[in-house]
Write an enzyme that holds these catalytic residues in place. Structure first.
Site, short mmCIF file in Angstrom:
data_model
loop_
_atom_site.label_atom_id
_atom_site.label_comp_id
_atom_site.label_asym_id
_atom_site.label_seq_id
_atom_site.Cartn_x
_atom_site.Cartn_y
_atom_site.Cartn_z
N SER A 1 0.85 -1.19 0.00
CA SER A 1 0.00 0.00 0.00
C SER A 1 0.88 1.24 0.00
O SER A 1 2.11 1.14 0.05
CB SER A 1 -0.91 0.00 1.23
OG SER A 1 -0.12 0.20 2.39
N LYS A 2 0.22 2.37 -0.03
CA LYS A 2 0.94 3.66 -0.14
C LYS A 2 2.02 3.81 0.93
O LYS A 2 3.08 4.36 0.66
CB LYS A 2 -0.06 4.81 0.01
CG LYS A 2 -0.80 5.12 -1.26
CD LYS A 2 -1.07 6.63 -1.38
CE LYS A 2 -1.63 6.97 -2.73
NZ LYS A 2 -2.99 6.39 -2.92
N ARG A 3 1.72 3.31 2.12
CA ARG A 3 2.70 3.57 3.18
C ARG A 3 4.01 2.82 2.96
O ARG A 3 5.01 3.09 3.61
CB ARG A 3 2.08 3.30 4.54
CG ARG A 3 2.11 1.94 5.06
CD ARG A 3 1.09 1.70 6.15
NE ARG A 3 0.54 0.37 5.96
CZ ARG A 3 1.16 -0.73 6.31
NH1 ARG A 3 2.34 -0.65 6.89
NH2 ARG A 3 0.63 -1.90 6.08
N GLY B 1 5.61 3.10 0.25
CA GLY B 1 6.35 3.88 -0.75
C GLY B 1 5.78 3.66 -2.13
O GLY B 1 4.58 3.42 -2.27
#
Ligand code: GLU
Length: 468
Positions: free
Chosen positions: A240-242, A244
């Site tokens: 996911s986005k977290r 990177g």
């Protein structure tokens, strides 16, 4: 099926970015087609008319091009094939494997409630009506799915997966407005594209059962299925986005080379023994779907960086000059006459330490600066009177040096330090500062060679003439 030439495809939905999961799926399809001497195709699943803008489609094509995974034939667009999807449904109606369902929304709601209490899937009473029984009101077309037995997906990655047919409802093929549904479109398109192997993310495994029933309803042979496990983040959770970057474009912008990405993505879920670094040719020779690992693969930045550094060290120097030039331009650094030559000299001297093209570009900035350099406070502080005197003598030694190479200048620096009776550490940092203006730069001899003799002497003269 086995004697037909292999046809694989990637079927991306143009959602605005290209996820690296899609890139890996594309790569595996490409590798398998190349390995078997077959064809690799692209179909754009653009039936979501709101998201499927031209710009979003272009993102996919740019991503594929950058990765070197362009299709062997002109890509197909699913939305343009609606007529074909409808023809297939007509065939199913004629074969009796589909039926028109005239349930009203209220009737459907009532059946849903009943089905829930009876613990079964929704079944329309129209399943059993004669096709001639056709009231004049809106209808959907549904698959007349078998209610007993099992549907087997003999998945090349997951192994055999069985679905109970009683758990699969009569899925809608055409909506009330006559538009085809997703599973129908996929089956018709794959069949008409001659796809023999569907290699895709395992979020589509359930669809494989439904699609198999549509194949059967059409009297067509389903393809070989291979469902790939997801890519997880380094911590083992869904990417996911977290974690990177996730989009191919982001990896490109971060300065990863496409060949490093290919090598890296190939290793995400597939491998050839302990081989970490391999060429496209080797991957093509070795790749088989059967060797794809069933467990989710984890993104590992250290490995990606290691591979990228390897490919940066291998890359054609002129190509690196072009790539670094693009990065510098994107930072509004305007290159002037002669700067390309500076980059050509500098890049080979600094690339060993670069994990990304951005780092490579950073490492060239010192050489592109224009005289007189602005010396940072820290650099100026190194220029004591003693050091100035020493650097002035060193400057004369450089001026007289005919061998302007890394070994030649390393030897000169050593001789000079000996003659002065000091270690190189006594003047090295100050010299570096004069040459680089405080920016990161390679070792002394490397910096001198990158700059060339004239520029090196000029920068030294500038620094030594500074009034404190
Ligand atoms: N369009 C689907 C996706 O992007 C792929 C469907 C398929 O490969 O069959 O997830």
């Amino acid at each position: 099926m086995s004697d037909r030439p292999v046809v694989t495809r990637i079927a991306p939905s143009p959602t605005g970015s290209m996820h690296i999961g899609t890139a890996r799926t594309a790569l595996f399809n490409w590798l398998y087609a190349r390995h078997t001497g077959g064809k690799y195709l692209i179909r754009v699943e653009d039936t979501d008319r709101e998201r499927s803008t031209e710009a979003n489609v272009q993102v996919i094509f740019d991503g594929m091009k950058w990765l070197g995974l362009e299709a062997d034939e002109t890509p197909l667009f699913q939305a343009a094939r609606v007529d074909r999807h409808r023809v297939a449904v007509d065939e199913m109606l004629a074969r009796g494997s589909a039926y028109r369902d005239y349930m009203t929304p209220d009737e459907l709601e009532a059946e849903r409630t009943l089905a829930r209490t009876e613990g079964r899937v929704v079944r329309s009473p129209w399943r059993n009506h004669s096709p001639n029984d056709a009231p004049d009101r809106p209808f959907v077309v549904r698959l007349k799915a078998p209610t007993e037995g099992q549907t087997l997906i003999d998945d090349q990655v997951k192994g055999p997966v069985r679905f109970q047919n009683c758990d699969l409802d009569d899925l809608i093929l055409l909506r009330t407005d006559g538009t085809p549904t997703y599973n129908l479109a996929v089956v018709v398109d794959d069949h008409e594209m001659g796809v023999t192997h569907v290699i895709r993310g395992d979020d589509h495994l359930n669809n494989a059962a439904r699609q198999t029933l549509i194949y059967e309803g059409l009297g067509w042979t389903p393809p070989v299925w291979a469902h790939l496990p997801l890519i997880h983040g380094p911590d083992g959770t869904k990417l996911s986005k977290r974690h990177g970057a996730q989009a191919v474009g982001e990896f490109a912008d971060m300065g990863y080379l496409p060949e490093a990405m290919r090598n890296y993505l190939a290793k995400l879920g597939w491998g050839h023994g302990d081989d970490e670094i391999f060429s496209d040719e080797q991957a093509i020779a070795w790749f088989d779907i059967k060797d794809v690992v069933g467990a989710p693969a984890r993104l590992d930045w250290a490995k990606l960086n290691h591979l990228n550094n390897h490919y940066i060290r291998q890359a054609d120097p002129d190509r690196l000059v072009r790539l670094v030039t693009d990065i510098l331009k994107s930072r509004d650094i305007q290159l002037q006459d002669g700067d390309a030559a500076v980059l050509s000299r500098t890049i080979p001297l600094v690339r060993d330490g670069a994990k990304t093209l951005l780092e490579l570009a950073d490492a060239t900035v010192f050489a592109l600066k224009k005289r007189p350099l602005e010396l940072l406070e820290k650099a100026l502080a190194l220029l004591s009177d003693e050091t100035r005197g020493r650097l002035a003598r060193l400057r004369d030694a450089y001026a007289a040096e005919p061998d302007w190479t890394v070994p030649g200048l390393e030897a000169l620096n050593r001789r000079f330090a000996e003659n002065e009776g000091v270690g190189i550490g006594k003047f090295g940092p100050a010299l570096r500062a004069c040459l680089s203006g405080g920016s990161p730069a390679p070792d002394l001899a490397g910096a001198l060679v990158a700059l060339g003799k004239q520029e090196s002497l000029g920068r030294l003269d500038d620094a030594l003439s500074l009034v404190r």
